[in-house]
Design an enzyme around this catalytic site. Structure first.
Site, PDB file in Angstrom:
ATOM      1  N   HIS A 134      22.112  45.907 -14.958  1.00 36.15           N
ATOM      2  CA  HIS A 134      22.260  45.838 -16.430  1.00 36.15           C
ATOM      3  C   HIS A 134      20.593  45.753 -16.609  1.00 36.15           C
ATOM      4  CE1 HIS A 134      26.209  46.489 -18.721  1.00 36.15           C
ATOM      5  NE2 HIS A 134      26.087  45.501 -18.298  1.00 36.15           N
ATOM      6  N   ALA A 180      29.387  27.107   0.089  1.00 33.97           N
ATOM      7  CA  ALA A 180      30.041  27.580  -0.518  1.00 33.97           C
ATOM      8  C   ALA A 180      29.253  27.222  -2.068  1.00 33.97           C
ATOM      9  CB  ALA A 180      31.203  26.678  -0.997  1.00 33.97           C
TER      10      ALA A 180
END
Length: 584
Positions: A134, A180
């Protein structure tokens, strides 16, 4: 997670660990453990899976041996799922997703925007590849802001662990491992093991785990000075055999088995000068000069292809298409490297008036063929350069060179610094590639600063993320050169600080150059050189003189963007010379 979570999920999540069957129903089990489907599914379940794939939204194509979980929300505009790939339970896929073969999106992954995965990519559970963003201007609420998207590109043989976030605009190179929980906000060079928030390099995957080199940071790079010097030494040692391979006993061919061409002879001269500082050994220097000068048409000053007639001239006296346009560059610079020059001026450029030139510039196909327009200017301006150096002194009509630069400077788009318009079908390809050809022959060759350099960097970096041209296995020499040279040119103009630290978008430029350079060096084929690139564009993937000549220049440009070009021990002096041409 319950006891069915693969034990290798800490610290990295295994992408296809054998699942625990437990008491789950077959659809739930296959959705969560799709690697079991091929071995265990009944014919009825296979039929249901085929129907599931046929019913996918958007423009979707699913390869052989694939699985798309019933519980996954797969709502793409375009989906190309390569063979033996799967989308597991509760994944959420929108936008444009293309994958190579053997790719896996594990449970609860999110893929949005324009995402390209190479071959053998493993994406762990709960990982998000978010190829959109955005705007954040203060004049309106976030939910009313427009969205932007630059895309995410992941190379071949990549393992992305669980709970990773990859943001828009990121490229992850071949053979990487992402730990991870990492948040990947910047490009990751090939062979990198990275982890953390934001993700940082832990080591090179090719190094033994737990052992770090004691040399400096640059030496640890896959494209450090030692690697570049070793590559250049290999290329020099093999250059003579590479040139002999393309000599058919009478003339040069791009590669064995194809017809001889003018460009092949010129590429041989460029390669020999770059790597051996001499003329190709198949002829002595005087014979090379005689062969090339004899090709110039006495009436037009142009060089047609071998066995062809000179091209037809347009009303203003200069041609608009055909190989003769590029031969102005290739033959002219080959002769220059040999210590000679065209014996005659290029007549159509010598006689063209400033009004005729402006009228031609206005007629060029800027709207939909910006590359064609840029290539014409490259040829005209290079012919002007040779004419101005010609001993007869009648190089150009008064005011034409000033008219060229005046027209270009007043027509450049201030938002992109370029000429022409992008298209829905090809994106910025024509505009960026046309910019390279145009500026190579004009601003770069004559040493004139190009307009709006920061906007050019913005536009070129945006184009460099277009996975249609820079996805894994899709790069060809033209497309990489046409990004590398504009970045090199604009990064060195006043106020940008070059490609080093502190320059305009320097980290992104260096990251892109590092990834491309790593990939390019791996493509050298011993005794054969470089292929131009995949597909049918140009000479294709078979190694040859054109691909070798272009990629050697690209290697120098990329290395120079990284501040390491001196390690190569060569510097282009011909068509792809980095500095203005002598006498321009």
């Amino acid at each position: 997670m319950d006891h069915r979570q693969p034990p290798s999920a800490q610290p990295f999540d295994a992408a296809d660990h054998p699942g625990h069957r437990g008491g789950l129903g077959p659809s739930v089990r296959f959705d969560h453990c799709p690697w079991l489907f091929e071995k265990e599914a009944t014919e009825e379940q296979r039929a249901a899976q085929r129907e599931r794939q046929r019913s996918l939204d958007g423009d979707s194509e699913v390869g052989e041996g694939c699985y798309v979980a019933e519980s996954a929300a797969v709502l793409p505009d375009l989906l190309r799922l390569g063979d033996d790939s799967y989308i597991a339970a509760h994944a959420y896929v929108t936008g444009t997703l293309t994958t190579g073969t053997d790719c896996t999106l594990n449970p609860f992954t999110v893929v949005r925007g324009t995402v390209s995965l190479g071959t053998g990519v493993r994406v762990g559970a709960h990982t998000s590849l978010l190829a959109f963003n955005h705007s954040t201007a203060p004049d309106r609420p976030i939910h009313r802001q427009p969205q932007t998207s630059r895309g995410i590109t992941v190379g071949d043989d990549v393992w992305i662990g669980s709970h990773v976030v990859v943001v828009d605009g990121v490229t992850i190179g071949d053979h990487c491992v992402i730990g991870a929980g990492a948040v990947v906000t910047k490009d990751v060079p090939a062979w990198t093991v990275a982890a953390g928030n934001p993700a940082r390099r832990i080591r090179d995957r090719r190094e033994p785990a737990g052992r770090r080199r004691e040399t400096g940071g640059a030496d640890r790079e896959a494209t450090g000075p030692d690697v570049l010097a070793g590559f250049a030494d290999t290329a020099r040692a093999q250059a003579a055999d590479l040139l002999a391979r393309s000599w058919n006993g009478d003339r040069y061919t791009d590669r064995p088995g194809v017809a001889p061409t003018v460009r092949a002879h010129c590429d041989a001269v460029e390669i020999a000068d770059l790597l051996l500082s001499s003329a190709p050994a198949q002829l002595d220097r005087a014979e090379h000069i005689e062969r090339l000068t004899s090709l110039q048409d006495p009436e037009t000053g142009l060089v047609p292809e071998l066995g062809e007639r000179p091209p037809p001239m347009d009303a203003d006296g200069f041609t608009g298409e055909g190989p003769a346009l590029y031969h102005v560059l290739s033959v002219g610079y080959a002769l220059d490297l040999l210590g000679a020059a065209f014996p005659r001026p290029v007549r159509g450029v010598r006689d063209m008036t400033a009004p005729q030139l402006v009228a031609r510039l206005e007629r060029l196909p800027w709207r939909d063929q910006a590359w064609t327009a840029g290539a014409w200017i490259d040829s005209w301006a290079t012919a002007a350069h040779w004419n101005l150096r010609h001993p007869d002194g009648a190089g150009l009509a008064p005011g034409t060179l000033e008219a060229l630069f005046g027209w270009l400077l007043t027509r450049a788009d201030p938002w992109t610094g370029m000429w022409g318009s992008p298209s829905g079908s090809a994106g910025r390809l024509q505009v960026v590639n046309g910019y390279y050809r145009l500026t190579r022959g004009s601003f770069a060759q004559f040493g004139v600063p190009a307009p709006h350099p920061e906007r050019v960097v913005d536009a070129v970096l945006d184009h460099a993320r277009d996975t249609r041209y820079f996805g894994a296995g899709r790069e060809n020499a033209c497309n990489v050169l046409d990004v590398a040279h504009p970045l090199w040119l604009c990064a060195r103009q006043s106020g940008l600080g070059g490609g080093g630290e502190g320059g305009y978008r320097s980290a992104e430029i260096r990251g892109w150059a590092e990834q491309r350079l790593t990939a390019v060096l791996a493509r050298w084929q011993d005794g054969r050189g470089f292929g131009f690139g995949p597909g049918t564009a140009g000479p294709g993937p078979e190694p040859g003189l054109q691909g070798t000549e272009m990629w050697l220049a690209i290697v120098w440009l990329l290395a120079d963007l990284l501040g390491r070009s001196e390690a190569l021990g060569y510097r282009p002096r011909g068509v792809h010379r980095p500095e203005p041409a002598a006498g321009a």
